[in-house]
Design a protein around this motif. Sequence first.
Motif, mmCIF file in Angstrom:
data_model
loop_
_atom_site.group_PDB
_atom_site.id
_atom_site.type_symbol
_atom_site.label_atom_id
_atom_site.label_comp_id
_atom_site.label_asym_id
_atom_site.label_seq_id
_atom_site.Cartn_x
_atom_site.Cartn_y
_atom_site.Cartn_z
ATOM 1 N N PRO A 269 1.460 6.906 3.862
ATOM 2 C CA PRO A 269 0.501 6.579 2.790
ATOM 3 C C PRO A 269 1.104 5.730 1.686
ATOM 4 C CG PRO A 269 1.196 8.863 2.620
ATOM 5 C CD PRO A 269 1.763 8.349 3.903
ATOM 6 N N ASN A 270 2.438 5.714 1.578
ATOM 7 C CA ASN A 270 3.073 4.906 0.543
ATOM 8 C C ASN A 270 4.448 4.479 1.048
ATOM 9 O OD1 ASN A 270 4.017 3.652 -1.769
ATOM 10 N ND2 ASN A 270 3.326 5.267 -3.148
ATOM 11 N N VAL A 271 4.617 3.193 1.229
ATOM 12 C CA VAL A 271 5.888 2.677 1.766
ATOM 13 C C VAL A 271 7.027 2.852 0.775
ATOM 14 C CG1 VAL A 271 4.771 1.008 3.286
ATOM 15 C CG2 VAL A 271 5.291 0.353 0.932
ATOM 16 N N ALA A 272 6.700 3.103 -0.474
ATOM 17 C CA ALA A 272 7.762 3.284 -1.473
ATOM 18 C C ALA A 272 8.601 4.514 -1.186
ATOM 19 C CB ALA A 272 7.154 3.380 -2.873
ATOM 20 N N PHE A 273 8.036 5.451 -0.406
ATOM 21 C CA PHE A 273 8.763 6.684 -0.086
ATOM 22 C C PHE A 273 9.438 6.617 1.284
ATOM 23 C CE2 PHE A 273 5.196 8.312 -2.846
ATOM 24 C CZ PHE A 273 5.982 8.400 -3.986
ATOM 25 N N GLU A 274 9.412 5.443 1.928
ATOM 26 C CA GLU A 274 10.057 5.261 3.228
ATOM 27 C C GLU A 274 11.200 4.258 3.082
ATOM 28 O OE1 GLU A 274 9.935 6.584 6.107
ATOM 29 O OE2 GLU A 274 8.185 7.892 5.910
ATOM 30 N N PRO A 275 12.429 4.721 2.945
ATOM 31 C CA PRO A 275 13.544 3.782 2.728
ATOM 32 C C PRO A 275 13.807 2.865 3.907
ATOM 33 C CG PRO A 275 14.359 6.014 3.118
ATOM 34 C CD PRO A 275 12.878 6.130 2.975
ATOM 35 N N SER A 276 13.323 3.223 5.094
ATOM 36 C CA SER A 276 13.587 2.381 6.263
ATOM 37 C C SER A 276 12.596 1.233 6.408
ATOM 38 C CB SER A 276 13.550 3.234 7.540
ATOM 39 O OG SER A 276 12.279 3.833 7.717
ATOM 40 N N PHE B 20 10.894 -8.156 -1.729
ATOM 41 C CA PHE B 20 10.340 -7.577 -2.956
ATOM 42 C C PHE B 20 9.591 -6.308 -2.608
ATOM 43 C CE2 PHE B 20 7.058 -7.144 -6.266
ATOM 44 C CZ PHE B 20 7.863 -7.183 -7.393
ATOM 45 N N PRO B 21 10.047 -5.132 -3.086
ATOM 46 C CA PRO B 21 9.370 -3.870 -2.748
ATOM 47 C C PRO B 21 7.944 -3.827 -3.290
ATOM 48 C CG PRO B 21 11.563 -3.482 -3.659
ATOM 49 C CD PRO B 21 11.242 -4.921 -3.898
ATOM 50 N N LYS B 22 7.069 -3.158 -2.535
ATOM 51 C CA LYS B 22 5.679 -3.011 -2.939
ATOM 52 C C LYS B 22 5.247 -1.566 -2.726
ATOM 53 C CE LYS B 22 4.418 -7.785 -1.821
ATOM 54 N NZ LYS B 22 3.463 -8.666 -1.081
ATOM 55 N N VAL B 23 4.018 -1.269 -3.139
ATOM 56 C CA VAL B 23 3.446 0.055 -2.929
ATOM 57 C C VAL B 23 2.173 -0.102 -2.113
ATOM 58 C CG1 VAL B 23 4.423 1.053 -5.007
ATOM 59 C CG2 VAL B 23 2.189 -0.066 -5.122
#
Length: 596
Positions: free
Chosen positions: A227-234, A241-244
């Motif tokens: 549900p949120n890629v910010a919580f998946e370090p892989s 550029f990180p996103k949510v």
Amino acid sequence: SQPNDPVDFLGQWLLRHVKNAETLGVFEAEKEAKLQARKAQLESEATTAATIKQEAEIRREAVIDLSKTVDEPRMLFQKAVDLIVKYTKAGSAYAALVAEPEEADWQYPEDPEDPAAAESEDEADPSPPGAEGEGEAAPADPDAEPEGEGLEAEVSVATTGPKISRPIDYSRRYLSYMVATAGQEFMITTELHRPLPAPEDDPEAKVEPMPFTFRILDERRPMLYTPNVAFEPSVQFFRGFPKVGSFQACGVQSPGSGEYKAIIAADSLFPEAGGQPLSQEDQDFVWHVSRALSQAYEAIEVAAAESRAESSGKELMDTLHSSIKEIYFPPKVEGVDGVVQSAAATPEPPEDPLPEDGAEPVEGDLGEDPVALLQAELKALELALQEAETAREKSADALEVSQKVLLAVKDMVALVGEGCVPVLRRMSVVPQCTFHVLKAVLFVLGKPVETFKNWKRVYAYFERSLFAELHEYDATQDRDPTAWQAARCCYKALSSRATKQMEAEMPGSHLGVLLSMWLKQVRKVGRQAATFRSCRTTEDSLHDQLDKTKADLEAAVVKAEEEATAARIAAEEAAAAEEAAAAEEGEGEAEEEEAE
């Protein structure tokens, strides 16, 4: 009982009656309003349910239509990602092939004196019919197993049991993105590889985590969702550029073998989308799209297999070899004098070839006579010119034959090209040997290397225009050494069994074999054209030398005649002077005698 005040009682009763009537009216109005609101709610819910049902039906029909689509894989996946963006809240969708790594090209040795660095010679012309060795059986393949030997010849209980397929190994495969929705076109040229392992000399070195999507292959999970890629370090961001937002990936499997052929993914990353998780309906739709792709992919592979089997490449190659044989050995024709001759006679070599130093041996000592020296030089130049003309004619004849062979190969390439385009576009497995030859051809044509560095990118050349360009290519032009050096690295990577492998890769056309013949014949024509130009240059130079020597000889003859005339006149004058002196001496002696 009677009220104490009837009038007051009546007034109070009337007031209560009016109030009750008002209350009842309000109640009835509220009841009616509630009924109307409930009716409107039910109608809205019914409309919403009908809309949802209609949308679900539209989605279902879209998925069914996708499952029945038989098209090129790239067009099929483009249709799928467009459906996802159209019917879900996903902001982006894209698909990647589970690609096998292409075989590495051959590398030049570091030592330039290494024999492997030298360019190979052209193939010899075929031997004439009836020559020694014709009709002999081809030598056996030293790596082939004798008949009746090997594992298949062993009789055991294990061979009678059910066949167990070997587990599919994805450890060397990578993700090659091929389609994306609007705004994500950069993905089309992107590849996602596994991270390199830690070096052996430093096992504790930091290693990048395995990309999130590879869990589909490694864990055999048909779907991944976060549900949120910010919580998946892989999770890897290609632009750094990180996103949510949410991310979902589904594997596209072959229904028969269960092998993962591709990955289709969707996301709701901010700012392209709202950054909110995908609803359960949207997740289900993406999943159903992946299942429809699996069904369609199997139909595509069946269609590709049928298209490859529609024609026989062996028959085409037999026809080509027969045409080439007729070019090298044309039918005999009866000459004017009744003698049977070949339709294309080969010029005979000169009867008296020049010595190695290019000059005719001169008998006797010519001394310092310039005329004799120039005459000997002129004769030597005439003989050298005769040899140069013969060499040029032989070179021209050889070039003409090679060009005819090349034209036959070009015609066959153009003939199979139209049928090869859809076959190449539908291939899901890299034809390694054919790809090596195809890269070499594109190097020779001068195409940028970035446009065909892997099988996905070479897809852009699968057009009829490529085969038209091959047919129009001028092989007599000066060769580009850099392009041919790169092309050599491609075709040198082929093994001794490459021909059979290329035939198996495209049995309906043998395209790899044809392109290999095109390369070899283009190289041969190019070398012979260079030889022809060199012979013509030598001949022109000899013509210039011959003209100069003739002019020098004429001048020397004139000078010799002038010198001979001057010498004769001087001799005559000297003889006359001697006669005059003798006459004067005789007169003097006579006068002396008379005086005595």
